[in-house]
Write a protein that holds these residues in place. Structure first.
Motif, PDB file in Angstrom:
ATOM      1  N   ASN A  70     -47.706 -13.903  23.642  1.00 43.84           N
ATOM      2  CA  ASN A  70     -48.657 -13.047  22.927  1.00 43.84           C
ATOM      3  C   ASN A  70     -49.566 -12.270  23.882  1.00 43.84           C
ATOM      4  OD1 ASN A  70     -49.533 -11.940  20.514  1.00 43.84           O
ATOM      5  ND2 ASN A  70     -51.256 -13.368  20.359  1.00 43.84           N
ATOM      6  N   VAL A  71     -49.008 -11.838  25.008  1.00 40.26           N
ATOM      7  CA  VAL A  71     -49.762 -11.040  25.970  1.00 40.26           C
ATOM      8  C   VAL A  71     -49.320  -9.589  25.822  1.00 40.26           C
ATOM      9  CG1 VAL A  71     -50.141 -10.576  28.424  1.00 40.26           C
ATOM     10  CG2 VAL A  71     -50.059 -12.921  27.585  1.00 40.26           C
ATOM     11  N   SER A  72     -50.310  -8.713  25.645  1.00 41.65           N
ATOM     12  CA  SER A  72     -49.977  -7.291  25.555  1.00 41.65           C
ATOM     13  C   SER A  72     -50.624  -6.532  26.700  1.00 41.65           C
ATOM     14  CB  SER A  72     -50.427  -6.707  24.214  1.00 41.65           C
ATOM     15  OG  SER A  72     -51.821  -6.734  24.106  1.00 41.65           O
ATOM     16  N   GLN A  73     -49.959  -5.464  27.114  1.00 42.48           N
ATOM     17  CA  GLN A  73     -50.434  -4.602  28.183  1.00 42.48           C
ATOM     18  C   GLN A  73     -50.306  -3.163  27.735  1.00 42.48           C
ATOM     19  OE1 GLN A  73     -47.434  -5.889  31.050  1.00 42.48           O
ATOM     20  NE2 GLN A  73     -49.078  -6.636  32.354  1.00 42.48           N
ATOM     21  N   ASP A  74     -51.194  -2.318  28.241  1.00 35.36           N
ATOM     22  CA  ASP A  74     -51.086  -0.882  28.026  1.00 35.36           C
ATOM     23  C   ASP A  74     -50.780  -0.223  29.357  1.00 35.36           C
ATOM     24  OD1 ASP A  74     -51.710  -1.216  25.384  1.00 35.36           O
ATOM     25  OD2 ASP A  74     -53.786  -0.551  25.561  1.00 35.36           O
ATOM     26  N   PHE A  75     -49.856   0.727  29.334  1.00 30.09           N
ATOM     27  CA  PHE A  75     -49.492   1.480  30.521  1.00 30.09           C
ATOM     28  C   PHE A  75     -49.780   2.945  30.275  1.00 30.09           C
ATOM     29  CE2 PHE A  75     -46.610  -2.161  30.475  1.00 30.09           C
ATOM     30  CZ  PHE A  75     -46.806  -2.669  31.747  1.00 30.09           C
ATOM     31  N   GLU A  76     -50.425   3.596  31.220  1.00 25.54           N
ATOM     32  CA  GLU A  76     -50.586   5.045  31.170  1.00 25.54           C
ATOM     33  C   GLU A  76     -49.537   5.627  32.104  1.00 25.54           C
ATOM     34  OE1 GLU A  76     -54.601   6.282  31.880  1.00 25.54           O
ATOM     35  OE2 GLU A  76     -55.249   5.519  29.929  1.00 25.54           O
ATOM     36  N   ILE A  77     -48.605   6.385  31.525  1.00 22.18           N
ATOM     37  CA  ILE A  77     -47.450   6.879  32.265  1.00 22.18           C
ATOM     38  C   ILE A  77     -47.298   8.374  32.040  1.00 22.18           C
ATOM     39  CG2 ILE A  77     -44.978   6.586  32.635  1.00 22.18           C
ATOM     40  CD1 ILE A  77     -45.152   3.929  31.160  1.00 22.18           C
ATOM     41  N   LYS A  78     -46.987   9.100  33.108  1.00 25.26           N
ATOM     42  CA  LYS A  78     -46.666  10.518  33.000  1.00 25.26           C
ATOM     43  C   LYS A  78     -45.148  10.657  32.851  1.00 25.26           C
ATOM     44  CE  LYS A  78     -50.454  12.496  35.621  1.00 25.26           C
ATOM     45  NZ  LYS A  78     -50.819  13.407  36.719  1.00 25.26           N
ATOM     46  N   PRO A  79     -44.686  11.722  32.184  1.00 25.44           N
ATOM     47  CA  PRO A  79     -43.236  11.934  32.077  1.00 25.44           C
ATOM     48  C   PRO A  79     -42.581  11.940  33.458  1.00 25.44           C
ATOM     49  CG  PRO A  79     -44.381  13.372  30.563  1.00 25.44           C
ATOM     50  CD  PRO A  79     -45.443  12.717  31.419  1.00 25.44           C
TER      51      PRO A  79
END
Length: 161
Positions: A70-79
């Protein structure tokens, strides 16, 4: 579907079976396993709206959930970028959102998800396609352990602040 996404979706579907040579991602955000660079990646040539943020300058926020712990992560990614978290590799090929004057509002991203299964050195493609923020059931990443979804696509249109 909104008129703005129909050409993008058609182009994405056409690119899936084009047989075009695989392209190397423009940049890697984290290290990617050797031999995985550029595999199964199709370039998406999306017609740009004049005055809108160019595709290479957009930033998508992608959520990753490990259902086991139940661990969530957010990634900021460019195309063109690739991110890795443990046995999961996420590639972003494109992100879009409808113009502010179009209704209903929608945000989407063309994402590729590869997972290294336990006991294997190889990464298998789990998902390759468009994910939509407001329609998560339209395309679903089907994996027993990991869930991936689109949270945002940061871009601007002419006249926006």
């Amino acid at each position: 579907m909104r008129a703005a996404f129909i050409p993008v979706l058609a182009l994405a579907l056409a690119a899936c079976d084009s047989g075009a040579p695989e392209a190397e991602p423009a940049a890697r955000a984290t290290e990617v396993p050797e031999g995985l660079e550029g595999s199964e990646v199709s370039e998406i040539d999306v017609e740009e709206v004049e005055g809108a943020t160019p595709m290479t300058e957009r930033v998508a926020t992608i959520g990753l959930l490990n259902k086991r712990n139940n661990v969530s992560q957010d990634f900021e990614i460019k195309p063109g970028e690739t991110r890795r978290s443990g046995p999961v590799v996420i590639r972003l090929q494109a992100c879009e959102r409808t113009a502010p004057w179009e209704m209903p509002q929608e945000t989407g991203a063309f994402v590729q998800v590869l997972v290294q299964e336990r006991g294997s050195d190889d990464f298998g493609t789990v998902f390759s396609g468009w994910l939509f923020k407001n329609s998560p059931s339209l395309n679903v990443v089907e994996h027993p352990v990991y869930d991936v979804w689109v949270k945002d696509c940061a871009m601007a249109f002419p006249g926006e602040e």
